[in-house]
Write a protein that holds these residues in place. Structure first.
Motif, mmCIF file in Angstrom:
data_model
loop_
_atom_site.group_PDB
_atom_site.id
_atom_site.type_symbol
_atom_site.label_atom_id
_atom_site.label_comp_id
_atom_site.label_asym_id
_atom_site.label_seq_id
_atom_site.Cartn_x
_atom_site.Cartn_y
_atom_site.Cartn_z
ATOM 1 N N GLU A 175 -3.678 -24.136 59.003
ATOM 2 C CA GLU A 175 -2.231 -24.121 59.215
ATOM 3 C C GLU A 175 -1.432 -24.336 57.932
ATOM 4 O OE1 GLU A 175 -1.433 -26.903 62.407
ATOM 5 O OE2 GLU A 175 -2.992 -25.989 63.650
ATOM 6 N N THR A 176 -2.023 -25.020 56.958
ATOM 7 C CA THR A 176 -1.296 -25.296 55.706
ATOM 8 C C THR A 176 -1.692 -24.371 54.574
ATOM 9 O OG1 THR A 176 -2.939 -26.919 54.934
ATOM 10 C CG2 THR A 176 -1.128 -27.747 56.321
ATOM 11 N N GLY A 177 -2.839 -23.681 54.724
ATOM 12 C CA GLY A 177 -3.313 -22.805 53.657
ATOM 13 C C GLY A 177 -4.068 -23.520 52.561
ATOM 14 N N VAL A 178 -4.325 -24.831 52.736
ATOM 15 C CA VAL A 178 -5.066 -25.610 51.741
ATOM 16 C C VAL A 178 -6.538 -25.642 52.145
ATOM 17 C CG1 VAL A 178 -5.332 -27.852 50.619
ATOM 18 C CG2 VAL A 178 -3.037 -27.004 51.225
ATOM 19 N N SER A 179 -7.415 -25.189 51.284
ATOM 20 C CA SER A 179 -8.838 -25.112 51.613
ATOM 21 C C SER A 179 -9.474 -26.504 51.651
ATOM 22 C CB SER A 179 -9.574 -24.245 50.601
ATOM 23 O OG SER A 179 -9.115 -22.909 50.662
ATOM 24 N N PHE A 180 -10.403 -26.695 52.574
ATOM 25 C CA PHE A 180 -11.112 -27.971 52.749
ATOM 26 C C PHE A 180 -12.597 -27.708 52.521
ATOM 27 C CE2 PHE A 180 -13.198 -31.485 54.676
ATOM 28 C CZ PHE A 180 -12.291 -32.531 54.787
ATOM 29 N N LEU A 181 -13.198 -28.489 51.618
ATOM 30 C CA LEU A 181 -14.617 -28.320 51.293
ATOM 31 C C LEU A 181 -15.347 -29.632 51.522
ATOM 32 C CD1 LEU A 181 -12.745 -26.740 48.867
ATOM 33 C CD2 LEU A 181 -14.982 -25.638 48.633
ATOM 34 N N ALA A 182 -16.193 -29.670 52.527
ATOM 35 C CA ALA A 182 -16.997 -30.853 52.853
ATOM 36 C C ALA A 182 -18.377 -30.672 52.229
ATOM 37 C CB ALA A 182 -17.102 -31.026 54.363
ATOM 38 N N CYS A 183 -18.671 -31.469 51.227
ATOM 39 C CA CYS A 183 -19.833 -31.220 50.374
ATOM 40 C C CYS A 183 -20.986 -32.182 50.594
ATOM 41 C CB CYS A 183 -19.396 -31.290 48.913
ATOM 42 S SG CYS A 183 -18.069 -30.143 48.511
ATOM 43 N N GLY A 184 -20.862 -33.074 51.566
ATOM 44 C CA GLY A 184 -21.925 -34.029 51.840
ATOM 45 C C GLY A 184 -21.561 -35.422 51.347
ATOM 46 N N HIS A 185 -21.680 -36.410 52.225
ATOM 47 C CA HIS A 185 -21.341 -37.785 51.858
ATOM 48 C C HIS A 185 -22.264 -38.270 50.739
ATOM 49 C CE1 HIS A 185 -19.517 -41.717 53.463
ATOM 50 N NE2 HIS A 185 -20.115 -42.016 52.319
ATOM 51 N N THR A 220 -21.708 -25.593 44.785
ATOM 52 C CA THR A 220 -23.097 -25.377 45.188
ATOM 53 C C THR A 220 -24.034 -25.553 44.004
ATOM 54 O OG1 THR A 220 -22.385 -23.846 46.929
ATOM 55 C CG2 THR A 220 -24.695 -23.737 46.240
ATOM 56 N N GLN A 221 -23.644 -25.044 42.857
ATOM 57 C CA GLN A 221 -24.470 -25.174 41.655
ATOM 58 C C GLN A 221 -24.579 -26.632 41.205
ATOM 59 O OE1 GLN A 221 -25.827 -21.901 41.881
ATOM 60 N NE2 GLN A 221 -26.029 -22.323 39.703
ATOM 61 N N VAL A 222 -23.459 -27.344 41.231
ATOM 62 C CA VAL A 222 -23.440 -28.721 40.737
ATOM 63 C C VAL A 222 -24.167 -29.667 41.688
ATOM 64 C CG1 VAL A 222 -21.930 -30.701 40.263
ATOM 65 C CG2 VAL A 222 -21.354 -28.433 39.355
ATOM 66 N N LEU A 223 -23.898 -29.543 42.981
ATOM 67 C CA LEU A 223 -24.427 -30.485 43.962
ATOM 68 C C LEU A 223 -25.755 -30.058 44.571
ATOM 69 C CD1 LEU A 223 -21.117 -31.383 45.839
ATOM 70 C CD2 LEU A 223 -22.235 -32.647 44.006
ATOM 71 N N GLN A 224 -26.155 -28.819 44.296
ATOM 72 C CA GLN A 224 -27.413 -28.288 44.817
ATOM 73 C C GLN A 224 -27.453 -28.292 46.342
ATOM 74 O OE1 GLN A 224 -30.091 -26.831 42.764
ATOM 75 N NE2 GLN A 224 -28.151 -26.763 41.669
ATOM 76 N N ARG A 225 -26.326 -28.011 46.940
ATOM 77 C CA ARG A 225 -26.235 -27.796 48.385
ATOM 78 C C ARG A 225 -24.950 -27.039 48.668
ATOM 79 N NH1 ARG A 225 -25.579 -32.764 52.129
ATOM 80 N NH2 ARG A 225 -24.362 -31.311 53.376
ATOM 81 N N SER A 226 -24.947 -26.294 49.769
ATOM 82 C CA SER A 226 -23.783 -25.481 50.112
ATOM 83 C C SER A 226 -22.782 -26.306 50.910
ATOM 84 C CB SER A 226 -24.204 -24.262 50.939
ATOM 85 O OG SER A 226 -25.088 -23.444 50.205
ATOM 86 N N PRO A 227 -21.519 -26.331 50.488
ATOM 87 C CA PRO A 227 -20.523 -27.080 51.251
ATOM 88 C C PRO A 227 -20.115 -26.349 52.521
ATOM 89 C CG PRO A 227 -19.478 -26.009 49.383
ATOM 90 C CD PRO A 227 -20.951 -25.740 49.258
ATOM 91 N N SER A 276 -10.831 -18.096 43.258
ATOM 92 C CA SER A 276 -10.693 -18.123 44.704
ATOM 93 C C SER A 276 -11.463 -19.331 45.233
ATOM 94 C CB SER A 276 -11.270 -16.843 45.323
ATOM 95 O OG SER A 276 -12.668 -16.778 45.064
ATOM 96 N N VAL A 277 -11.366 -19.564 46.526
ATOM 97 C CA VAL A 277 -12.147 -20.660 47.119
ATOM 98 C C VAL A 277 -13.640 -20.345 47.030
ATOM 99 C CG1 VAL A 277 -12.082 -19.803 49.502
ATOM 100 C CG2 VAL A 277 -12.305 -22.259 49.066
ATOM 101 N N ASP A 278 -13.992 -19.058 47.046
ATOM 102 C CA ASP A 278 -15.399 -18.683 46.887
ATOM 103 C C ASP A 278 -15.910 -19.064 45.499
ATOM 104 O OD1 ASP A 278 -15.510 -17.664 49.439
ATOM 105 O OD2 ASP A 278 -15.214 -15.577 48.826
ATOM 106 N N ASP A 279 -15.083 -18.906 44.510
ATOM 107 C CA ASP A 279 -15.441 -19.283 43.139
ATOM 108 C C ASP A 279 -15.667 -20.800 43.050
ATOM 109 O OD1 ASP A 279 -15.860 -19.153 40.388
ATOM 110 O OD2 ASP A 279 -13.713 -19.140 39.914
ATOM 111 N N LEU A 280 -14.778 -21.575 43.643
ATOM 112 C CA LEU A 280 -14.931 -23.029 43.674
ATOM 113 C C LEU A 280 -16.178 -23.425 44.464
ATOM 114 C CD1 LEU A 280 -13.975 -25.930 43.190
ATOM 115 C CD2 LEU A 280 -12.423 -25.660 45.139
ATOM 116 N N HIS A 317 -18.913 -21.718 44.829
ATOM 117 C CA HIS A 317 -20.090 -21.414 44.009
ATOM 118 C C HIS A 317 -20.340 -22.530 42.996
ATOM 119 C CE1 HIS A 317 -23.014 -19.073 41.742
ATOM 120 N NE2 HIS A 317 -22.327 -19.359 40.637
ATOM 121 N N THR A 318 -19.276 -23.001 42.360
ATOM 122 C CA THR A 318 -19.426 -24.086 41.388
ATOM 123 C C THR A 318 -19.954 -25.346 42.056
ATOM 124 O OG1 THR A 318 -17.674 -23.203 39.979
ATOM 125 C CG2 THR A 318 -18.181 -25.553 39.750
#
Length: 257
Positions: free
Chosen positions: A215-225, A158-165, A149-153, A155-156
């Motif tokens: 509107e499109t159903g595609v999840s967007f994750l902004a993880c920090g520049h 957050t673990q890799v980048l050490q910040r919450s998107p 799920s998007v929650d699973d992605l 979590h990954t």
């Protein structure tokens, strides 16, 4: 090629240009040597942005050259050397430090670039490109599995980048095809949707993308520049330093953006 006296500045710049091929890109500022320093280079420091904090840290470790993704000069600046620009340049010139900056060429390198390095850390294998100048990558997990799920992605990430998107969820479904482009690539979202992505990973989000995700159903994750772009510069600098026999260290200046 190298000795205890280091290598020439010219050789360092030529090696970086050969690796990153800046002439292939239409960019927002000059790529390559932005500030000329000493003619011989022994110690190379890499960082994300040529901030005063990075320059001061490089001075502390006696760097001869600094390699960054975000340099000092950008299209649209008025050209005045005052305030913060004067302070940064004064430090570089006073200590005779070379500044090399590569923007889009560093994003795009297929093994050492920001996008490739982020994909490696997330366990993704690129299967194609998208967006302006084919900078974005899309692909799937190397193990062939989907994120549940998007929650699973999330979590990954957050673990890799050490910040919450910041996440704008699309349809609640397994995430198999992922598109990604580091930094300020929120404008690539429509191209990612057209590429068939279930989710799009980048650094920043602007107002329109939240509506598009819903509107499109595609999840967007902004993880920090900064968080998404802190891997390419040290990867390239370490590669070049090993090739030329230089010492290298990455200095990460924290940035919440």
């Amino acid at each position: 090629m190298s000795s205890s006296h280091g290598v020439t500045r010219t050789l360092l710049v030529d090696t970086c240009n050969t690796l990153l091929q800046p002439t292939r890109f239409k960019d927002y500022g000059p790529n390559g040597l932005q500030v000329e320093g000493k003619a011989q280079v022994k110690h190379l420091v890499s960082g994300v942005t040529a901030s005063r904090a990075l320059i001061e840290a490089a001075i502390e470790v006696k760097a001869d050259a600094i390699f960054v993704h975000h340099g000092l000069f950008w299209r649209g600046q008025d050209g005045s050397v005052t305030g913060w620009m004067k302070q940064r340049l004064a430090l570089l010139l006073a200590h005779d430090i070379n500044l090399l900056a590569y923007h889009l060429p560093l994003d795009a390198h297929p093994e050492l670039g920001n996008n490739a390095q982020l994909g490696q850390r997330l366990g993704l294998v690129a299967q194609g490109t998208f967006g302006d100048q084919d900078l974005g990558l899309w692909g799937e997990r190397a193990d062939g599995q989907a994120f549940a799920s998007v929650d699973d992605l999330t979590h990954t990430l957050t673990q890799v980048l050490q910040r919450s998107p910041l996440v704008v969820s699309g349809v609640n479904r397994p995430i198999r095809r992922i598109a990604w482009c580091t930094g300020g690539a929120q404008g690539f979202f429509e191209a990612a949707i057209a590429a068939g992505a279930d989710a799009f990973i980048t650094g920043e989000i602007s107002e329109p993308q939240a509506h598009l995700a819903r509107e499109t159903g595609v999840s967007f994750l902004a993880c920090g520049h900064h968080a998404t772009e802190r891997y390419g510069a040290p990867a390239v600098a370490a590669h070049v330093a090993a090739q030329l026999g230089l010492t290298h260290q990455f200095i990460d200046i924290d940035n919440p953006a």
